[in-house]
Motif scaffolding. Sequence first.
Motif, short mmCIF file in Angstrom:
data_model
loop_
_atom_site.label_atom_id
_atom_site.label_comp_id
_atom_site.label_asym_id
_atom_site.label_seq_id
_atom_site.Cartn_x
_atom_site.Cartn_y
_atom_site.Cartn_z
N LYS A 4 0.78 -1.11 -0.01
CA LYS A 4 0.05 -0.07 -0.08
C LYS A 4 0.89 1.23 -0.05
O LYS A 4 0.79 2.34 -0.75
CB LYS A 4 -0.93 -0.18 1.12
CG LYS A 4 -1.94 1.28 1.20
CD LYS A 4 -2.74 1.07 2.35
CE LYS A 4 -3.71 2.56 2.45
NZ LYS A 4 -4.69 2.37 3.70
N LEU A 5 2.04 1.20 0.82
CA LEU A 5 2.97 2.30 0.92
C LEU A 5 3.45 2.61 -0.54
O LEU A 5 3.72 3.39 -0.97
CB LEU A 5 3.90 2.11 2.08
CG LEU A 5 3.26 2.26 3.38
CD1 LEU A 5 4.28 1.72 4.54
CD2 LEU A 5 2.80 3.77 3.82
N ARG A 7 2.26 1.90 -3.32
CA ARG A 7 1.41 2.30 -4.48
C ARG A 7 1.23 3.65 -4.12
O ARG A 7 1.23 4.81 -5.09
CB ARG A 7 0.28 1.58 -4.29
CG ARG A 7 -0.95 2.09 -4.86
CD ARG A 7 -2.36 1.32 -4.86
NE ARG A 7 -3.25 1.94 -5.18
CZ ARG A 7 -4.35 2.66 -4.91
NH1 ARG A 7 -3.78 2.76 -3.41
NH2 ARG A 7 -5.19 3.27 -5.44
N GLU A 8 1.13 4.04 -2.72
CA GLU A 8 0.83 5.76 -2.47
C GLU A 8 2.03 6.47 -2.73
O GLU A 8 1.80 7.46 -3.43
CB GLU A 8 0.52 5.81 -0.98
CG GLU A 8 -0.86 5.35 -0.63
CD GLU A 8 -0.90 5.36 0.91
OE1 GLU A 8 -0.14 5.49 1.68
OE2 GLU A 8 -2.21 4.95 1.43
N LEU A 9 3.21 5.76 -2.66
CA LEU A 9 4.46 6.32 -2.94
C LEU A 9 4.74 6.81 -4.71
O LEU A 9 4.82 7.89 -5.16
CB LEU A 9 5.62 6.02 -2.63
CG LEU A 9 7.11 6.52 -3.10
CD1 LEU A 9 7.21 8.16 -2.45
CD2 LEU A 9 8.06 5.63 -2.62
N LEU A 11 2.02 6.85 -6.66
CA LEU A 11 0.95 7.97 -6.98
C LEU A 11 1.43 9.33 -6.94
O LEU A 11 1.28 10.21 -7.63
CB LEU A 11 -0.26 7.88 -6.11
CG LEU A 11 -1.11 6.67 -6.65
CD1 LEU A 11 -2.32 6.26 -5.81
CD2 LEU A 11 -1.75 6.44 -8.12
N ILE A 12 2.19 9.67 -5.69
CA ILE A 12 2.73 10.92 -5.55
C ILE A 12 3.69 11.40 -6.73
O ILE A 12 3.87 12.10 -7.09
CB ILE A 12 3.25 10.81 -3.90
CG1 ILE A 12 2.09 10.75 -3.08
CG2 ILE A 12 4.22 12.31 -3.73
CD1 ILE A 12 2.70 10.44 -1.64
N ARG A 71 -6.69 -1.37 -7.86
CA ARG A 71 -5.92 -0.25 -7.30
C ARG A 71 -4.67 -0.13 -8.28
O ARG A 71 -4.62 1.28 -8.35
CB ARG A 71 -5.68 -0.49 -6.07
CG ARG A 71 -6.74 -0.51 -5.01
CD ARG A 71 -6.40 -0.86 -3.44
NE ARG A 71 -7.43 -0.84 -2.64
CZ ARG A 71 -7.38 -1.17 -1.57
NH1 ARG A 71 -6.14 -1.44 -0.89
NH2 ARG A 71 -8.40 -0.76 -0.43
N ASP A 74 -4.70 2.65 -11.10
CA ASP A 74 -4.67 4.10 -10.97
C ASP A 74 -3.09 4.46 -11.25
O ASP A 74 -3.18 5.51 -11.83
CB ASP A 74 -4.91 4.28 -9.59
CG ASP A 74 -6.12 4.04 -8.64
OD1 ASP A 74 -7.19 3.97 -9.49
OD2 ASP A 74 -6.27 3.90 -7.59
#
Length: 214
Positions: A4-5, A7-9, A11-12, A71, A74
Amino acid sequence: MIRKLRRELALILLPFISHVLRILGRTIRWQNRYDFEKDRGKIYALWHGNALGLALFGMDRGIVALVSRFRDGDIADGILKRLGFETVRGSTENGKEEKGGRTAILKLMELLKDGKNVAITVDGPKGPAFKVKEGVVFLAKKTGAKIVPACIKFEKCIRLNTWDKLIIPYPFTRGWLFVGKEIEIGKSDDLKEKLKELEGELLRLESLSCGNPG
């Protein structure tokens, strides 16, 4: 949690990643070209592992790419838009409401009839690799759109240890586009037979050497 981390990184960092990919695409020494302008309302069919290579080849051509609603989609969605693609989120798997199947098919049918060209990874979004799913032939039959099998090869590249064996080219390497025989599906044609025909053509392209682009 770690996934999850990551993926979030990602996206940023999407603007930075997309910029790097644009630069990478411009360094590739393409050995042949393709006239996208001659196509109207066609379906480009490719293996999932070829997605990045073909995205670099087809930047800024206004091609519509089908992107998974999972997910991880994205990230692909953000990158493709920054590379000059239009996107539709969902799946071509008929009846898969939870994957946006019906909505995606209806939208793709509309775009194809408007003359847009659509790219679909026919073994995606999660495999099995090199097995064509029936959604693409169903879409072609419904719209009358011709399917253009396509494959990218690079002189030097990395093949990731993922289910799709994703190919990432080295900067300044030579690249080739292989285009197979267009497949047209009539109203009376058997979808299973056409699926086998498409799969066979894509496997043939995958087996070609870089010296003889189609």
